[in-house]
Scaffold this active site. Sequence first.
Site, short mmCIF file in Angstrom:
data_model
loop_
_atom_site.label_atom_id
_atom_site.label_comp_id
_atom_site.label_asym_id
_atom_site.label_seq_id
_atom_site.Cartn_x
_atom_site.Cartn_y
_atom_site.Cartn_z
N HIS A 42 0.78 -1.04 0.00
CA HIS A 42 0.12 -0.01 -0.06
C HIS A 42 0.91 1.49 -0.09
O HIS A 42 0.91 2.07 -1.07
CB HIS A 42 -0.99 0.07 1.13
O1 RIB Z 1 -5.40 -0.19 4.48
C1 RIB Z 1 -3.79 -0.12 4.48
C2 RIB Z 1 -3.20 1.07 5.19
O2 RIB Z 1 -3.43 0.94 6.67
C3 RIB Z 1 -1.77 1.04 4.92
O3 RIB Z 1 -1.15 2.42 5.20
C4 RIB Z 1 -1.33 0.19 6.14
O4 RIB Z 1 -0.18 0.49 6.73
C5 RIB Z 1 -2.38 0.60 7.28
O5 RIB Z 1 -1.69 2.04 7.93
#
Ligand code: RIB
Length: 311
Positions: free
Chosen positions: A241
Amino acid sequence: MTGRPLIIDCDPGVDDAIALLLALASPDAFDLLGITTVAGNVPLPLTQYNARRICQLAQRWDVPVFAGCPRPMIYPLLTAKPIHGITGLDGAALPEPSLPLQAQHGVAFLINQLLAAPEPITLACLGPLTNLAIALIQCPDLALGIDQVVIMGGSLGPGNVTPSAEFNCYVDPHAARVVVEAGLNLTCIPLDVTHQVVTTPERRMAFAALGTAVGQATAALLQDYGQRDAERHGLAGSPLHDPCVIAYLLEPALFTGRPMHLAIETESSLCRGRTVATPDLTELTPANATVLETAQADGIYQLLTERLAKL
Ligand code: RIB
Ligand code: CA
C-alpha cells in the site's frame, strides 16, 4: 538538498517502512524535512520507534522523527497487529536507533513547518490522518503552506477492515473527513490501486538479491506481511500500500486517476470510514480530490528495487 520539500506522516507498519526506505533512498527527489508518526498499525510508542529504526537502517540520521497523536480523534484506537506483527515490523532484525525522538509534538512540527515554509511543502500521509486533521483544526491557515497532499487510504470497492472501509479511514474517519473537506490539493490512493501492487515471491527475492542490509531487511519484512490480506482478497501476494504514495511522487506516470468528489462516512456504524467517490462532478459533488485508479506494478517494483539498491 535539491528535491521538493516533503514531510511523511506514517504508522510503521511494514508497508510504511518500505515507503520510508524509498523516500530515504531518494535525496535527489526529496528534501525530507521530517517524519511524523501516528498511532495506527501499532500504538504510537512503536510507530515512532519503528520510524527511527528505519532511518537507522537507511543511515539517514539527518531526518528528525516526531511522535504525534496517540489515538484517533473520536474512536478508540484499533491496530493491525495481525497484519504487521506485535512490534509492527515483525520478521526483520532491525538496528536499534541512535536517532533520538524529537521532543516537539508531531502536530506542532507540522504547524511550525507549514506556517514558516519558504516554499509550499508536500505531505505524504501513510496512516490514519489524525495528525494532519488536528493541525488543520488548530491552524486553518495551514493549507497555504501545503503544495500537495498524497494519502494512502480509502476504497471504492470492498474495504480491508470491514466490508465497506479501509484501515486508515476506518480507524479515524473524522480525521479523514477534516482532510478531505479542507480544500487541499489532494490525491488519494485507495485499495483499488494498491491491490494492483502485490509482492510476489519473485519481487520479494529481487530485494534479497540486492545483497545489502536494506535489501535483506525488506525481503524479511515482506516474508509474512499481509499474507492474510492476500488470501482474504484473493491476491497473488501481499499488497504494498504505502510505497505507492512515494512511487507516485517520484514517477506519477506509473499511475492514472481522475478528479473526483470524495466524501467520508463518519456517522454510520455499518459503513464507518467508507470513502464515497464519484467522477460525476456536479454542484452537489464538486471535485475535491484526484483519486487514482490504476498502477503499473512492474514499474513500481523496478523503481523500488533500483532505489533501495542505493542505500
Ligand atoms: O489499509 C492499508 C493502510 O493501513 C496502510 O497504510 C497500512 O500501513 C495501514 O496503515
Ligand atoms: Ca500505513
